[in-house]
Design a protein around this motif. Sequence first.
Motif, PDB file in Angstrom:
ATOM      1  N   LYS A  33       0.527  -1.384  -0.331  1.00 34.28           N
ATOM      2  CA  LYS A  33       0.062  -0.135  -0.514  1.00 34.28           C
ATOM      3  C   LYS A  33       0.843   1.180   0.041  1.00 34.28           C
ATOM      4  CE  LYS A  33      -2.577   3.729   1.716  1.00 34.28           C
ATOM      5  NZ  LYS A  33      -2.468   4.635   3.089  1.00 34.28           N
ATOM      6  N   TYR A  34       1.013   1.757  -1.332  1.00 33.51           N
ATOM      7  CA  TYR A  34       1.838   3.536  -1.091  1.00 33.51           C
ATOM      8  C   TYR A  34       0.573   4.798  -0.751  1.00 33.51           C
ATOM      9  CZ  TYR A  34       4.931   5.920  -3.832  1.00 33.51           C
ATOM     10  OH  TYR A  34       6.593   6.575  -3.345  1.00 33.51           O
ATOM     11  N   MET A  39       4.214   8.843  -1.226  1.00 35.80           N
ATOM     12  CA  MET A  39       4.513   9.382  -2.774  1.00 35.80           C
ATOM     13  C   MET A  39       5.252  10.608  -2.746  1.00 35.80           C
ATOM     14  SD  MET A  39       0.711   8.325  -4.317  1.00 35.80           S
ATOM     15  CE  MET A  39      -0.161   7.276  -4.282  1.00 35.80           C
ATOM     16  N   VAL A  64      -0.031  -3.628  -6.384  1.00 38.41           N
ATOM     17  CA  VAL A  64       0.132  -2.044  -5.557  1.00 38.41           C
ATOM     18  C   VAL A  64      -0.806  -1.632  -5.559  1.00 38.41           C
ATOM     19  CG1 VAL A  64       0.550   0.190  -5.840  1.00 38.41           C
ATOM     20  CG2 VAL A  64       1.893  -2.091  -6.716  1.00 38.41           C
ATOM     21  N   HIS A  66      -3.009   1.608  -3.886  1.00 46.04           N
ATOM     22  CA  HIS A  66      -2.836   3.284  -3.637  1.00 46.04           C
ATOM     23  C   HIS A  66      -3.909   4.431  -2.624  1.00 46.04           C
ATOM     24  CE1 HIS A  66      -4.400   5.544  -6.668  1.00 46.04           C
ATOM     25  NE2 HIS A  66      -3.867   4.790  -7.569  1.00 46.04           N
ATOM     26  N   ASN A 109      -3.135   7.404 -10.265  1.00 46.78           N
ATOM     27  CA  ASN A 109      -3.543   5.572 -10.736  1.00 46.78           C
ATOM     28  C   ASN A 109      -2.626   5.395 -11.744  1.00 46.78           C
ATOM     29  OD1 ASN A 109      -4.693   3.481 -12.770  1.00 46.78           O
ATOM     30  ND2 ASN A 109      -4.630   3.058 -10.369  1.00 46.78           N
ATOM     31  N   ILE A 112       1.543   6.289 -11.401  1.00 51.99           N
ATOM     32  CA  ILE A 112       2.161   4.988 -10.634  1.00 51.99           C
ATOM     33  C   ILE A 112       2.648   4.234 -12.034  1.00 51.99           C
ATOM     34  CG2 ILE A 112       2.317   3.397  -9.452  1.00 51.99           C
ATOM     35  CD1 ILE A 112       0.803   5.765  -7.178  1.00 51.99           C
ATOM     36  N   VAL A 181      -2.320  -2.057 -10.147  1.00 50.11           N
ATOM     37  CA  VAL A 181      -2.532  -0.535  -9.540  1.00 50.11           C
ATOM     38  C   VAL A 181      -3.230  -0.541  -9.332  1.00 50.11           C
ATOM     39  CG1 VAL A 181      -1.428   1.680  -9.472  1.00 50.11           C
ATOM     40  CG2 VAL A 181       0.251  -0.416 -10.484  1.00 50.11           C
TER      41      VAL A 181
END
Length: 297
Positions: A33-34, A39, A64, A66, A109, A112, A181
Amino acid sequence: MTDQHISPLDQARILSEALPHMQEYDEETIVIKYGGHAMGAEDTAKAFARDIVLLEQTAINPVVVHGGGPQIATMLKRLGIQSEFAAGLRITDAATIEIVEMVLAGSVNKQIVGYINEAGGKAVGLSGKDGNMVKASKTTRTMVDPDSNIEKAVDLGFVGDPEKVDLTLLNQLIGYELIPVLAPLATSQDGQTLNVNADTFAGAIAGALKAKRLLLLTDVPGVLDKSKKLIPDLSIKEARKLIADGTISGGMIPKVETCIYALEQGVQGVVIIDGKTQHAVLLELFTNQGTGTLIHK
Ligand SMILES: Nc1ncnc2c1ncn2[C@@H]1O[C@H](COP(=O)(O)OP(=O)(O)O)[C@@H](O)[C@H]1O
Ligand SMILES: CC(=O)N[C@@H](CCC(=O)OP(=O)(O)O)C(=O)O
């Protein structure tokens, strides 16, 4: 030290430490989890993307998820839309959900995805709406009114709690060595778009996938105690105590609750780490020194 300036001796040392870990994670799924706060700078985000590609190249399946809370806040401010939080969740009205979807499934999204692809991977950007991946129910929360001391229901609007995860699409992507992602949006049973806290979303995905590890990347070194010192490991019981006594507050609450949920769903290792550290993911997975807070049973 940049990647280009690692001496051959250091390379050998790093590899000998990393190899047993690589074998441990072989063909396993790892959910990362970003967080929106992690970021930050472009070079860190690009280093993150390189880490993700490296995982894929070492026969690990990275997924991923986010966030983008700060990025949503910036856009709402630009458009003059007020935004408030209750119990750590954004109160999301009809105008806000449009912007949330635009920012999360659109700009964040695709940024990334772009970085991962630039680093040599094949990322596919989706939200939980795609392929009916995540169905959610409207979140209900109660809060104590400070004036009357009476518990009241809070209407959070278009905010959801994941209820059902359909893995069909994700498993296909993983099978083709594509890197999913995911933006934390879901669909309600009646087809509405719901805004889901990204930690909660990541926990639901990790739990459904029975992932080997869940890494939550944020902007602090991990869970901090009252004197702001890092707590390297925390049992579920201790974590609940720290939430109850207020040591863990705000955005750290859904994070820790997600860790507890994921452990209960069978995810084997759950950590909260500082995503602003260059190559945080590789350091966590492939070296012997854990950097953040490990939550365990
Ligand atoms: N005990 C704690 N330890 C660490 N951070 C905490 C704690 N309690 C509250 N926080 C807050 O939680 C924040 C992380 O949550 P959040 O802002 O939602 O991050 P993200 O965008 O990565 O999801 C930290 O920046 C910190 O302000
Ligand atoms: C319901 C709710 O609060 N949704 C979050 C979704 C994004 C998120 O969680 O992003 P971070 O991980 O960067 O905080 C929001 O609207 O901000």
